[in-house]
Scaffold this active site. Structure first.
Site, PDB file in Angstrom:
ATOM      1  N   LEU A   6       0.844  -1.196   0.000  1.00 56.44           N
ATOM      2  CA  LEU A   6       0.000   0.000   0.000  1.00 56.44           C
ATOM      3  C   LEU A   6       0.880   1.248   0.000  1.00 56.44           C
ATOM      4  O   LEU A   6       1.723   1.423   0.885  1.00 56.44           O
ATOM      5  CB  LEU A   6      -0.927   0.013   1.221  1.00 56.44           C
ATOM      6  CG  LEU A   6      -1.826  -1.218   1.392  1.00 56.44           C
ATOM      7  CD1 LEU A   6      -2.847  -0.982   2.497  1.00 56.44           C
ATOM      8  CD2 LEU A   6      -2.516  -1.586   0.088  1.00 56.44           C
ATOM      9  N   ALA A   7       0.678   2.080  -1.005  1.00 57.95           N
ATOM     10  CA  ALA A   7       1.530   3.269  -1.135  1.00 57.95           C
ATOM     11  C   ALA A   7       0.761   4.425  -1.747  1.00 57.95           C
ATOM     12  O   ALA A   7       1.315   5.253  -2.457  1.00 57.95           O
ATOM     13  CB  ALA A   7       2.747   2.931  -1.997  1.00 57.95           C
ATOM     14  N   ARG A  13       2.039  15.014   6.425  1.00 57.53           N
ATOM     15  CA  ARG A  13       2.920  15.546   7.464  1.00 57.53           C
ATOM     16  C   ARG A  13       4.386  15.609   7.042  1.00 57.53           C
ATOM     17  O   ARG A  13       5.213  16.188   7.742  1.00 57.53           O
ATOM     18  CB  ARG A  13       2.778  14.719   8.749  1.00 57.53           C
ATOM     19  CG  ARG A  13       1.536  15.096   9.523  1.00 57.53           C
ATOM     20  CD  ARG A  13       1.556  14.511  10.900  1.00 57.53           C
ATOM     21  NE  ARG A  13       1.091  13.130  10.898  1.00 57.53           N
ATOM     22  CZ  ARG A  13       1.382  12.258  11.858  1.00 57.53           C
ATOM     23  NH1 ARG A  13       2.168  12.617  12.865  1.00 57.53           N
ATOM     24  NH2 ARG A  13       0.919  11.029  11.802  1.00 57.53           N
ATOM     25  N   GLY A 102       4.048   0.669   2.209  1.00 62.98           N
ATOM     26  CA  GLY A 102       5.225   1.300   1.621  1.00 62.98           C
ATOM     27  C   GLY A 102       5.946   2.231   2.572  1.00 62.98           C
ATOM     28  O   GLY A 102       7.112   2.568   2.367  1.00 62.98           O
ATOM     29  N   ARG A 332      38.438  10.467  -8.385  1.00 60.47           N
ATOM     30  CA  ARG A 332      37.183  10.558  -9.143  1.00 60.47           C
ATOM     31  C   ARG A 332      36.985   9.331 -10.037  1.00 60.47           C
ATOM     32  O   ARG A 332      37.865   8.479 -10.140  1.00 60.47           O
ATOM     33  CB  ARG A 332      37.179  11.858  -9.940  1.00 60.47           C
ATOM     34  CG  ARG A 332      37.060  13.099  -9.042  1.00 60.47           C
ATOM     35  CD  ARG A 332      37.252  14.379  -9.823  1.00 60.47           C
ATOM     36  NE  ARG A 332      36.425  14.399 -11.013  1.00 60.47           N
ATOM     37  CZ  ARG A 332      36.669  15.145 -12.092  1.00 60.47           C
ATOM     38  NH1 ARG A 332      37.736  15.939 -12.114  1.00 60.47           N
ATOM     39  NH2 ARG A 332      35.874  15.095 -13.129  1.00 60.47           N
ATOM     40  N   TYR A 386      42.584  18.876 -21.289  1.00 61.80           N
ATOM     41  CA  TYR A 386      41.395  19.399 -21.978  1.00 61.80           C
ATOM     42  C   TYR A 386      41.794  20.629 -22.770  1.00 61.80           C
ATOM     43  O   TYR A 386      42.351  21.592 -22.222  1.00 61.80           O
ATOM     44  CB  TYR A 386      40.362  19.756 -20.907  1.00 61.80           C
ATOM     45  CG  TYR A 386      39.020  20.185 -21.421  1.00 61.80           C
ATOM     46  CD1 TYR A 386      38.332  19.427 -22.368  1.00 61.80           C
ATOM     47  CD2 TYR A 386      38.410  21.347 -20.947  1.00 61.80           C
ATOM     48  CE1 TYR A 386      37.089  19.815 -22.828  1.00 61.80           C
ATOM     49  CE2 TYR A 386      37.161  21.739 -21.392  1.00 61.80           C
ATOM     50  CZ  TYR A 386      36.497  20.964 -22.337  1.00 61.80           C
ATOM     51  OH  TYR A 386      35.265  21.358 -22.782  1.00 61.80           O
TER      52      TYR A 386
HETATM   53  C1  UD1 Z   1      -3.533   1.229   9.974  1.00 61.04           C
HETATM   54  C2  UD1 Z   1      -4.417   0.113  10.574  1.00 61.04           C
HETATM   55  C3  UD1 Z   1      -4.153   0.022  12.064  1.00 61.04           C
HETATM   56  C4  UD1 Z   1      -2.686  -0.227  12.348  1.00 61.04           C
HETATM   57  C5  UD1 Z   1      -1.829   0.850  11.671  1.00 61.04           C
HETATM   58  C6  UD1 Z   1      -0.369   0.479  11.761  1.00 61.04           C
HETATM   59  C7  UD1 Z   1      -6.430   0.085   9.247  1.00 61.04           C
HETATM   60  C8  UD1 Z   1      -7.868   0.470   9.194  1.00 61.04           C
HETATM   61  N1  UD1 Z   1      -5.787   0.447  10.338  1.00 61.04           N
HETATM   62  O1  UD1 Z   1      -3.979   2.443  10.539  1.00 61.04           O
HETATM   63  O2  UD1 Z   1      -4.911  -1.029  12.624  1.00 61.04           O
HETATM   64  O3  UD1 Z   1      -2.445  -0.236  13.716  1.00 61.04           O
HETATM   65  O4  UD1 Z   1      -2.159   0.968  10.271  1.00 61.04           O
HETATM   66  O5  UD1 Z   1       0.412   1.529  11.290  1.00 61.04           O
HETATM   67  O6  UD1 Z   1      -5.948  -0.577   8.347  1.00 61.04           O
HETATM   68  N2  UD1 Z   1      -3.231   3.642   2.470  1.00 61.04           N
HETATM   69  C9  UD1 Z   1      -3.578   3.625   1.151  1.00 61.04           C
HETATM   70  N3  UD1 Z   1      -4.832   3.985   0.809  1.00 61.04           N
HETATM   71  C10 UD1 Z   1      -5.754   4.388   1.718  1.00 61.04           C
HETATM   72  C11 UD1 Z   1      -5.383   4.412   3.071  1.00 61.04           C
HETATM   73  C12 UD1 Z   1      -4.107   4.029   3.429  1.00 61.04           C
HETATM   74  O7  UD1 Z   1      -2.771   3.269   0.277  1.00 61.04           O
HETATM   75  O8  UD1 Z   1      -6.874   4.692   1.312  1.00 61.04           O
HETATM   76  C13 UD1 Z   1      -1.862   3.237   2.861  1.00 61.04           C
HETATM   77  C14 UD1 Z   1      -1.072   4.371   3.450  1.00 61.04           C
HETATM   78  O9  UD1 Z   1      -0.331   5.043   2.446  1.00 61.04           O
HETATM   79  C15 UD1 Z   1      -0.170   3.646   4.430  1.00 61.04           C
HETATM   80  C16 UD1 Z   1      -0.994   2.464   4.873  1.00 61.04           C
HETATM   81  O10 UD1 Z   1      -1.959   2.271   3.878  1.00 61.04           O
HETATM   82  O11 UD1 Z   1       0.986   3.165   3.807  1.00 61.04           O
HETATM   83  C17 UD1 Z   1      -1.624   2.649   6.234  1.00 61.04           C
HETATM   84  O12 UD1 Z   1      -2.467   3.751   6.192  1.00 61.04           O
HETATM   85  P1  UD1 Z   1      -2.659   4.703   7.441  1.00 61.04           P
HETATM   86  O13 UD1 Z   1      -3.635   5.747   7.086  1.00 61.04           O
HETATM   87  O14 UD1 Z   1      -1.341   5.128   7.960  1.00 61.04           O
HETATM   88  O15 UD1 Z   1      -3.335   3.679   8.473  1.00 61.04           O
HETATM   89  P2  UD1 Z   1      -3.610   3.927  10.009  1.00 61.04           P
HETATM   90  O16 UD1 Z   1      -4.838   4.735  10.156  1.00 61.04           O
HETATM   91  O17 UD1 Z   1      -2.388   4.384  10.666  1.00 61.04           O
END
Ligand code: UD1
Ligand code: CA
Length: 455
Positions: A6-7, A13, A102, A332, A386
């Site tokens: 997931l990325a 932030r 990611g 270099r 050169y």
């Molecule tokens: C998520 C988990 C939580 C866990 C935590 C650990 C869920 C609902 N919650 O929460 O239980 O303790 O991670 O860090 O899964 N992302 C997407 N698309 C989206 C949303 C998120 O690609 O629509 C990706 C984000 O870029 C990130 C990851 O998923 O890499 C986690 O998303 P984030 O919003 O940080 O999840 P948390 O709310 O922290």
């Protein structure tokens, strides 16, 4: 194995134009770290990266790094469940699906293999961790028998649930056909109005499917990055880990907290590294090599027993055994030094080969040169390689002596055993064995110094 990373998140932030997952740790984008750990899992797998915010840049990175990962776009970030849903068409049913983040870069292959093992018998593998301060994380809810029942997000948690210290790291391995059906049934009825991936746990429990848990070997493996401060902190954690691996393998580090490795550093036996050094790309230090303080060394091979002294900069170069380089030397790209070469302060070398036991100890520029063995290059020597348009080579044969402050106007050859007098501007070849000198004859005259005129 299907691996979904997931990325798509924005990483607000970070306050950056660069997508969060492309911010580097140890010189490599966070996404690259997660991918490398995933790809090292034994067996066959396909990697699918869910992109969204800054998706084009992420795609470009994947292409440039020669990755075979596929991408799917999550147009709107509606939650982790919605993110995985975007990849479902690509998931192969006959293998479980491993879900990674990611922005959780330091997950190690061993931990992932353990997690996959949990899902290899039809159950669901969940990576959880006990935390002194679990605030912000999803909590693992277990029944009286210890079976996992659900994950409850902080924002949806009662105070009883908030008191649970076992948290969801977010990483899991799931039987793929089940994952597909559960994802379709997710509902966004929670405090954040999102499709939570974590809701599949209660669906699994309701079906009586075993949910098995394991924890990472090291707590930093599952640390996520949301801000620059967390990125800097994780960088230090990782550098300390790399340093302790070096110590473990027999390398002396004067201070393990003051070394930066941004690539792969391979060390032989009894290598010693002083403080403040940065190693980039692929660097090999053979047995008994000593690196002085504050050196920057990139893509280099330093052969056995060589000594690199303080503040030396080496880039795409080879240093032969027992050579002594620096302090303040600059090697270099294309520098290739044989054994026992001495390169001293403020000497710059580029695209040149230097033979056994030759020396350039002070203030020189050696570019596009081929230098034999036992040559002495005097202070202030410059290869004029050169002409403003093209580069030309300088050849200095064995045992030649180049007097201080000489300019060698390339293309030019200094023959074997030739001597150039100090201050020579060499524009034609210098014959072997002879003294070549271009300076004006010294003269001494009777002469009156001017005196100040009275005002
Ligand atoms: C998520 C988990 C939580 C866990 C935590 C650990 C869920 C609902 N919650 O929460 O239980 O303790 O991670 O860090 O899964 N992302 C997407 N698309 C989206 C949303 C998120 O690609 O629509 C990706 C984000 O870029 C990130 C990851 O998923 O890499 C986690 O998303 P984030 O919003 O940080 O999840 P948390 O709310 O922290
Ligand atoms: Ca998070």
């Amino acid at each position: 194995m299907n691996i979904v990373i997931l990325a798509a998140g924005q990483g607000k932030r970070m306050r950056s134009a660069l997508p969060k997952v492309l911010h580097p740790i140890a010189g490599k984008p966070m996404l690259g770290h997660a991918m490398a750990s995933a790809e090292a899992i034994s067996g066959q797998h396909q990697v699918i990266v869910v992109i969204g915010h800054g998706g084009e840049a992420v795609q470009e990175y994947l292409e440039k790094s020669g990755s075979s990962a596929k991408t799917v776009v999550q147009k709107e970030q509606k939650g982790t469940g919605h993110a995985v849903l975007q990849a479902t068409d690509l998931l192969l049913d006959d293998a479980p699906t491993l879900i990674l983040y990611g922005d959780v870069p330091l997950i190690q292959t061993q931990t992932l293999e353990r997690l996959c093992e949990l899902a290899s018998h039809g159950g669901l593998g969940l990576l959880t961790q006990d935390m002194i301060n679990p605030h912000g994380y999803g909590r693992i809810v277990r029944n009286l028998d210890g079976g996992v029942q659900a994950i409850v997000e902080e924002k949806d948690a009662t105070s009883d649930i908030k008191a649970i210290t076992e948290i969801n790291t977010g990483l899991m391995a799931v039987p793929t056909p089940k994952l597909k059906s559960w994802l379709k049934n997710l509902k966004p009825n929670n405090a954040q109005g999102e499709y939570y991936l974590t809701d599949i746990i209660s669906l699994a429990a309701a079906e009586g499917l075993p949910v098995l848990t394991t924890s990472p070997d090291a707590p930093w493996e599952t640390v996520g990055v949301n801000s620059r401060a967390q990125l800097a902190e994780l960088e230090r954690t990782w550098q300390l880990e790399l340093a302790s691996r070096l110590l473990e393998s027999g390398v002396t580090l004067i201070d393990p907290a003051r070394i930066d490795i941004r690539g792969q550093l391979v060390c032989g036996q009894d290598v010693k590294i002083d403080v403040g050094c940065i190693f980039e790309g692929q660097v090999t230090l053979a047995d008994g090599v000593t690196i002085g303080p504050y050196c920057v060394i990139r893509d280099a091979v330093i052969e056995a027993g060589a000594v690199i002294q303080a503040y030396t900069h080496i880039d795409q170069a080879k240093v032969g055994s027992r050579s002594v380089i620096g302090p303040y030397a600059r090697l270099r790209p294309g520098t290739d030094l044989a054994a026992e070469v001495h390169i001293g302060n403020f000497v710059e070398i580029k695209n040149s080969q230097i033979g056994f036991n030759s020396k350039a100890n002070h203030l020189a520029y050696i570019g596009d040169a081929t230098i034999g063995s036992k040559v002495n290059v005097g202070a202030g020597t410059i290869t004029c390689n050169y002409d403003g348009v093209n580069k030309h080579r300088t050849i200095i044969e064995d045992e030649a002596f180049i007097g201080s402050d000489s300019q060698l106007v390339a293309p030019v050859t200094v023959g074997k055993g030739a001597t150039l007098g100090a201050g020579t501007t060499l524009t034609k070849d210098a014959p072997a064995g002879q003294l070549t000198i271009t300076r004006v004859k010294q003269a001494s005259l009777n002469w009156q110094r001017p005196v100040k005129k009275p005002k």
